[in-house]
Design an enzyme around this catalytic site. Structure first.
Site, PDB file in Angstrom:
ATOM      1  N   CYS A   2     -24.636  -2.497 -18.061  1.00 41.09           N
ATOM      2  CA  CYS A   2     -23.240  -2.092 -18.119  1.00 41.09           C
ATOM      3  C   CYS A   2     -22.740  -2.148 -19.549  1.00 41.09           C
ATOM      4  CB  CYS A   2     -22.377  -3.004 -17.247  1.00 41.09           C
ATOM      5  SG  CYS A   2     -22.788  -2.964 -15.496  1.00 41.09           S
ATOM      6  N   GLU A 111     -18.048  -7.024 -22.785  1.00 41.32           N
ATOM      7  CA  GLU A 111     -19.349  -7.628 -22.514  1.00 41.32           C
ATOM      8  C   GLU A 111     -19.256  -8.452 -21.230  1.00 41.32           C
ATOM      9  OE1 GLU A 111     -22.466  -7.498 -22.221  1.00 41.32           O
ATOM     10  OE2 GLU A 111     -22.707  -7.276 -24.400  1.00 41.32           O
TER      11      GLU A 111
END
Length: 258
Positions: A2, A111
């Site tokens: 991701c 993140e």
């Protein structure tokens, strides 16, 4: 895997930061994902010899580098990042590092910190609140049909000490005073910018835990950046009490890990 980043600064702020004579208007973007267009700053004619632009200028490119020598992209991986430690030796990036270095303006990046079976998303942004730049490389890919598409990748490095608890990698940030050296591919060869391929100093960024709406690339509203915890409550990665963190497992996927 991701990953996302954000560019919410105004065109005027970007023009001032990068000393651009002009820049086209663009809206704030809060959830930029691979394969989407991203804004690049280039140093001049050496990056695009076919253009008449000599000074710094901005352009859009597809996020995910395609080497100029590649003719068939079927089965080719999406190169939306490149490890700074090996970029000079990888065939996909070597020519771009020598001839087509660029800057990627940003306001922050996202993140994910792995904790058990869950991943907690964080917005990582400069403490100053000012926009900054990732180190990037660009290539103009040539299709089998004769068409061209500008593409780019973001370089990565080891995480700074204060971000390592979230993930072991982070995007490579170029200091404002080093913009000219990074962009000037005509004067500075890769060995002469090797000192720039290192982590940003600790204390430049702060990390704020946010809602998992950022996981969906289709969700682009600014409220995805709102803190997921009340003001004053600790949201450090892995926090059990203020000031304690747990390092994320190295197997955690990331936008900034290849």
């Amino acid at each position: 895997m991701c990953g996302r980043f954000t560019l919410a600064a105004s065109p005027e702020d970007i023009a001032r930061l990068f000393d651009l004579a002009s820049i086209e208007s663009f809206p704030p973007r809060y959830n930029i994902a691979p394969t989407q267009p991203i804004l690049l700053v280039l140093g001049g004619r050496e990056a695009r010899p076919e253009t008449a632009v000599d000074g710094r200028h901005a352009m859009l490119a597809r996020w995910g580098l395609i080497p100029s020598w590649l003719r068939d992209t079927r089965g080719f991986p999406l190169l939306f990042n490149a490890r700074s430690e090996t970029v000079a030796t990888k065939n996909a990036f070597r020519a771009a590092l020598r001839h087509r270095r660029c800057l990627v303006p940003a306001s922050g990046f996202y993140e994910w910190c792995k904790e058990g079976r869950k991943s907690r998303p964080y917005l990582v942004k400069p403490v100053s609140g000012r926009p900054f730049a990732f180190a990037g490389l660009m290539e103009t890919a040539h299709g089998a049909d004769g068409g061209e598409v500008d593409t780019a990748t973001i370089l990565t490095t080891a995480a700074s000490a204060d971000l390592a608890a979230i993930h072991e990698r982070m995007p490579l940030v170029v200091e404002e005073g080093d913009y000219e050296r990074w962009l000037d591919c005509r004067t500075f060869e890769p060995r002469e910018v090797g000192d720039l391929l290192s982590p940003r100093r600790a204390g430049f960024f702060e990390a704020v835990e946010i809602d998992d709406r950022v996981n969906k690339a289709a969700y682009t509203a600014p409220d995805l950046q709102a803190p997921s915890r009340p003001a004053g409550e600790a949201s450090s990665p892995g926090a059990r009490r203020p000031g304690t963190v747990a390092r994320a497992p190295s197997a955690q996927g990331s936008l900034f890990d290849d």
